[in-house]
Write a protein that holds these residues in place. Structure first.
Motif, PDB file in Angstrom:
ATOM      1  N   ILE A  35       1.000  -1.510  -0.068  1.00  0.00           N
ATOM      2  CA  ILE A  35      -0.058  -0.105  -0.096  1.00  0.00           C
ATOM      3  C   ILE A  35       0.827   1.184   0.061  1.00  0.00           C
ATOM      4  CG2 ILE A  35      -2.051  -1.199   1.105  1.00  0.00           C
ATOM      5  CD1 ILE A  35      -1.068   0.514   3.634  1.00  0.00           C
ATOM      6  N   GLU A  36       2.074   1.079  -0.243  1.00  0.00           N
ATOM      7  CA  GLU A  36       2.900   2.138  -0.070  1.00  0.00           C
ATOM      8  C   GLU A  36       2.454   3.166  -1.322  1.00  0.00           C
ATOM      9  OE1 GLU A  36       7.771   3.605  -0.815  1.00  0.00           O
ATOM     10  OE2 GLU A  36       7.181   1.648  -1.050  1.00  0.00           O
ATOM     11  N   LEU A  37       2.411   2.812  -2.482  1.00  0.00           N
ATOM     12  CA  LEU A  37       1.830   3.838  -3.460  1.00  0.00           C
ATOM     13  C   LEU A  37       0.309   4.532  -3.128  1.00  0.00           C
ATOM     14  CD1 LEU A  37       1.983   5.174  -6.242  1.00  0.00           C
ATOM     15  CD2 LEU A  37       0.856   3.069  -7.060  1.00  0.00           C
ATOM     16  N   GLU A  79       8.253   6.158  -9.958  1.00  0.00           N
ATOM     17  CA  GLU A  79       8.693   4.968  -9.962  1.00  0.00           C
ATOM     18  C   GLU A  79       8.023   3.834  -9.311  1.00  0.00           C
ATOM     19  OE1 GLU A  79      12.362   5.319  -7.703  1.00  0.00           O
ATOM     20  OE2 GLU A  79      13.160   6.814  -8.991  1.00  0.00           O
ATOM     21  N   LEU A  80       6.973   4.351  -8.186  1.00  0.00           N
ATOM     22  CA  LEU A  80       6.386   3.351  -7.651  1.00  0.00           C
ATOM     23  C   LEU A  80       4.954   2.864  -8.551  1.00  0.00           C
ATOM     24  CD1 LEU A  80       5.852   4.883  -4.108  1.00  0.00           C
ATOM     25  CD2 LEU A  80       7.170   2.877  -4.790  1.00  0.00           C
ATOM     26  N   ILE A  81       4.626   3.887  -9.388  1.00  0.00           N
ATOM     27  CA  ILE A  81       3.728   3.417 -10.381  1.00  0.00           C
ATOM     28  C   ILE A  81       4.238   2.453 -11.411  1.00  0.00           C
ATOM     29  CG2 ILE A  81       2.381   4.302 -12.434  1.00  0.00           C
ATOM     30  CD1 ILE A  81       2.074   6.799 -10.938  1.00  0.00           C
ATOM     31  N   ASP A  82       5.536   2.707 -11.819  1.00  0.00           N
ATOM     32  CA  ASP A  82       6.313   1.947 -12.873  1.00  0.00           C
ATOM     33  C   ASP A  82       6.446   0.549 -12.347  1.00  0.00           C
ATOM     34  OD1 ASP A  82       6.342   4.033 -14.738  1.00  0.00           O
ATOM     35  OD2 ASP A  82       8.281   4.481 -14.286  1.00  0.00           O
ATOM     36  N   GLN A  83       6.333   0.342 -11.035  1.00  0.00           N
ATOM     37  CA  GLN A  83       6.706  -0.911 -10.497  1.00  0.00           C
ATOM     38  C   GLN A  83       5.304  -1.950 -10.288  1.00  0.00           C
ATOM     39  OE1 GLN A  83       8.358  -0.252  -6.714  1.00  0.00           O
ATOM     40  NE2 GLN A  83      10.266   0.811  -7.763  1.00  0.00           N
ATOM     41  N   THR A  84       4.156  -1.166 -10.883  1.00  0.00           N
ATOM     42  CA  THR A  84       2.728  -1.860 -10.597  1.00  0.00           C
ATOM     43  C   THR A  84       2.847  -2.893 -11.821  1.00  0.00           C
ATOM     44  OG1 THR A  84       1.641  -0.108 -11.898  1.00  0.00           O
ATOM     45  CG2 THR A  84       1.910   0.041  -9.446  1.00  0.00           C
ATOM     46  N   ASP A  85       1.643  -4.043 -11.502  1.00  0.00           N
ATOM     47  CA  ASP A  85       1.717  -4.961 -12.648  1.00  0.00           C
ATOM     48  C   ASP A  85       1.101  -4.334 -13.914  1.00  0.00           C
ATOM     49  OD1 ASP A  85       0.723  -6.885 -14.094  1.00  0.00           O
ATOM     50  OD2 ASP A  85      -0.838  -7.752 -12.617  1.00  0.00           O
ATOM     51  N   PRO A  86       2.077  -4.678 -14.921  1.00  0.00           N
ATOM     52  CA  PRO A  86       1.847  -3.998 -16.119  1.00  0.00           C
ATOM     53  C   PRO A  86       0.416  -4.369 -16.773  1.00  0.00           C
ATOM     54  CG  PRO A  86       3.754  -4.900 -16.207  1.00  0.00           C
ATOM     55  CD  PRO A  86       3.241  -5.514 -14.837  1.00  0.00           C
ATOM     56  N   LEU A 110      -4.109   2.030 -10.738  1.00  0.00           N
ATOM     57  CA  LEU A 110      -2.708   2.032  -9.990  1.00  0.00           C
ATOM     58  C   LEU A 110      -2.808   1.172  -8.578  1.00  0.00           C
ATOM     59  CD1 LEU A 110      -1.718   5.593 -10.333  1.00  0.00           C
ATOM     60  CD2 LEU A 110      -1.444   3.687 -11.836  1.00  0.00           C
ATOM     61  N   VAL A 111      -3.903   1.193  -7.756  1.00  0.00           N
ATOM     62  CA  VAL A 111      -4.291   0.633  -6.505  1.00  0.00           C
ATOM     63  C   VAL A 111      -5.650  -0.234  -6.682  1.00  0.00           C
ATOM     64  CG1 VAL A 111      -4.770   1.026  -4.244  1.00  0.00           C
ATOM     65  CG2 VAL A 111      -3.137   2.765  -5.414  1.00  0.00           C
ATOM     66  N   PRO A 112      -5.371  -1.420  -7.154  1.00  0.00           N
ATOM     67  CA  PRO A 112      -6.495  -2.389  -7.561  1.00  0.00           C
ATOM     68  C   PRO A 112      -6.926  -3.043  -6.076  1.00  0.00           C
ATOM     69  CG  PRO A 112      -4.358  -3.600  -8.173  1.00  0.00           C
ATOM     70  CD  PRO A 112      -4.039  -2.132  -7.728  1.00  0.00           C
TER      71      PRO A 112
END
Length: 387
Positions: free
Chosen positions: A183-185, A250-257, A262-264
């Motif tokens: 939940i950091e993002l 950077e946090l967004i780029d690390q999410t599931d492509p 962004l926060v499912p």
């Protein structure tokens, strides 16, 4: 049927009797229009509404609330309707089954007094519900009575709402508690950019990310424990755009492509996961929504002008919005964004230590974010003044 009369101005006016108040004064509604037919038509519509009000006066308050919601369901949001239904079910039990025409100012005052004593079912200590809750509940009651029983005096004494001062952890402490978690993002979006949880849950890569900016396009709220996508926030001032800080990028780029959101995650999961992490870190309890208060406190600490603080948080009135919205990304606003981004980066210890001396201050002054092109431009400038 009431007949329209021609006014000296050339327009037509139709007066319709509405009600007689407690002092015996008769109240009328006037309908003025360009033509006699239109004026009488408006008056006839009012008369029909009055007849419906007369019919509703015999209905109990509970049924009147149902009718009120039914006639406004296209205007009210799903969460508002859910809140009204909750009030209808649990609040003011002493008067919910009383016909509207049998209510009086004293009965309403007694009901408010009794409601202020109602135990809060969510608390083991059985403390009474908050004064703010009573205010919200009675707001619905007065809205219903003003529509169906306009002659009834609804002015009563309500419990005083006390201002509570909550101890908020520092941003760096919150960052340390959630860093590396799932939940950091979500927390960074709330604490850094002042997004609410419903706004965070509605952010998508396809609609919300626009180059270097992130914009509120949709929000997701829970209605009857099921997620509902809404095309707008609570108010139009909450539709806003922010520049994306590099760390959040950077946090967004690390999410599931493969995932657009962004926060499912479901609201309860984010909330309870956040509170557990805060507790595990030994920090005082705060809700996820309190992260917006942390953001507001940071802006106050940095002496951000009210104009830009209100823009970033979506807290402005319609009048303020009209005055400043077109200047959202003016050089002054960009300087504010850079100042806030720099503060959080320094607090979290994520600022780039390899930056040329004085470069960060230069970025702050021009209201820009770090890019390779700007580094080259700054280095070239510094070499030119040193030779």
């Amino acid at each position: 049927m009431a007949t329209a009369k021609r006014l000296p101005s050339g327009q037509w006016r139709t007066q319709v009797y509405d009600y007689t108040d407690a002092a015996g004064k008769r109240h009328y509604e006037s309908f003025t229009a360009e033509t006699k037919k239109e004026s009488e038509y408006l008056a006839a519509q009012f008369a029909m509404e009055k007849e419906r009000r007369r019919h509703m006066s015999s209905a109990p308050l509970r049924d009147a609330i149902t009718e009120y919601v039914k006639t406004s369901d296209a205007i009210l949001s799903p969460t508002t309707i859910q809140g009204y239904q909750k009030i209808q079910k649990y609040a003011f039990s002493d008067i919910m089954n009383i016909p509207l025409k049998k209510l009086s100012n004293q009965i309403l005052q007694d009901a408010v007094n009794q409601e202020a004593k109602r135990p809060n079912g969510k608390r083991k200590s059985k403390e009474p519900i908050s004064a703010k809750t009573v205010h919200n509940e009675y707001g619905l009651v007065t809205a219903v009575l003003n529509k169906y029983m306009p002659s009834l005096d609804c002015s009563v004494r309500l419990p005083q709402v006390e201002t509570k001062i909550k101890e908020l952890p520092t941003p760096d402490a919150i960052y340390s508690a959630v860093k590396g978690s799932e939940i950091e993002l979500a927390v960074m979006l709330a604490m850094w950019l002042s997004f609410s949880l419903s706004e965070v849950r509605g952010l998508t890569k396809s609609k919300s990310i626009q180059g270097d900016y992130i914009v509120i396009k949709e929000v997701i709220v829970d209605v009857n424990s099921k997620p509902v996508v809404k095309g707008k926030g609570k108010t139009k001032t909450r539709t806003r755009m922010h520049r994306i800080p590099p760390y959040i990028r950077e946090l967004i780029d690390q999410t599931d492509p493969a995932e657009d959101y962004l926060v499912p995650m479901k609201q309860p999961y984010v909330y309870y996961r956040f509170t557990r992490l805060i507790k595990a870190a030994g920090l005082p309890h705060i809700s996820f929504h309190d992260l917006r208060h942390v953001n507001a406190s940071v802006m106050a600490l940095l002496h951000v002008p009210d104009k830009y603080a209100q823009e970033r948080g979506g807290w402005k009135t319609d009048a303020v919005m009209k005055r400043v919205y077109t200047h959202t990304f003016s050089p002054e606003r960009q300087k504010v964004d850079t100042m806030i981004d720099t503060y959080f980066e320094e607090q979290f210890g994520i600022s780039d230590s390899d930056l040329p001396a004085g470069y960060a201050a230069w970025l702050h002054n021009i209201g820009r974010q770090d890019t390779p092109e700007l580094r080259e431009k700054y280095s070239a400038f510094m070499k030119s003044i040193q030779t």
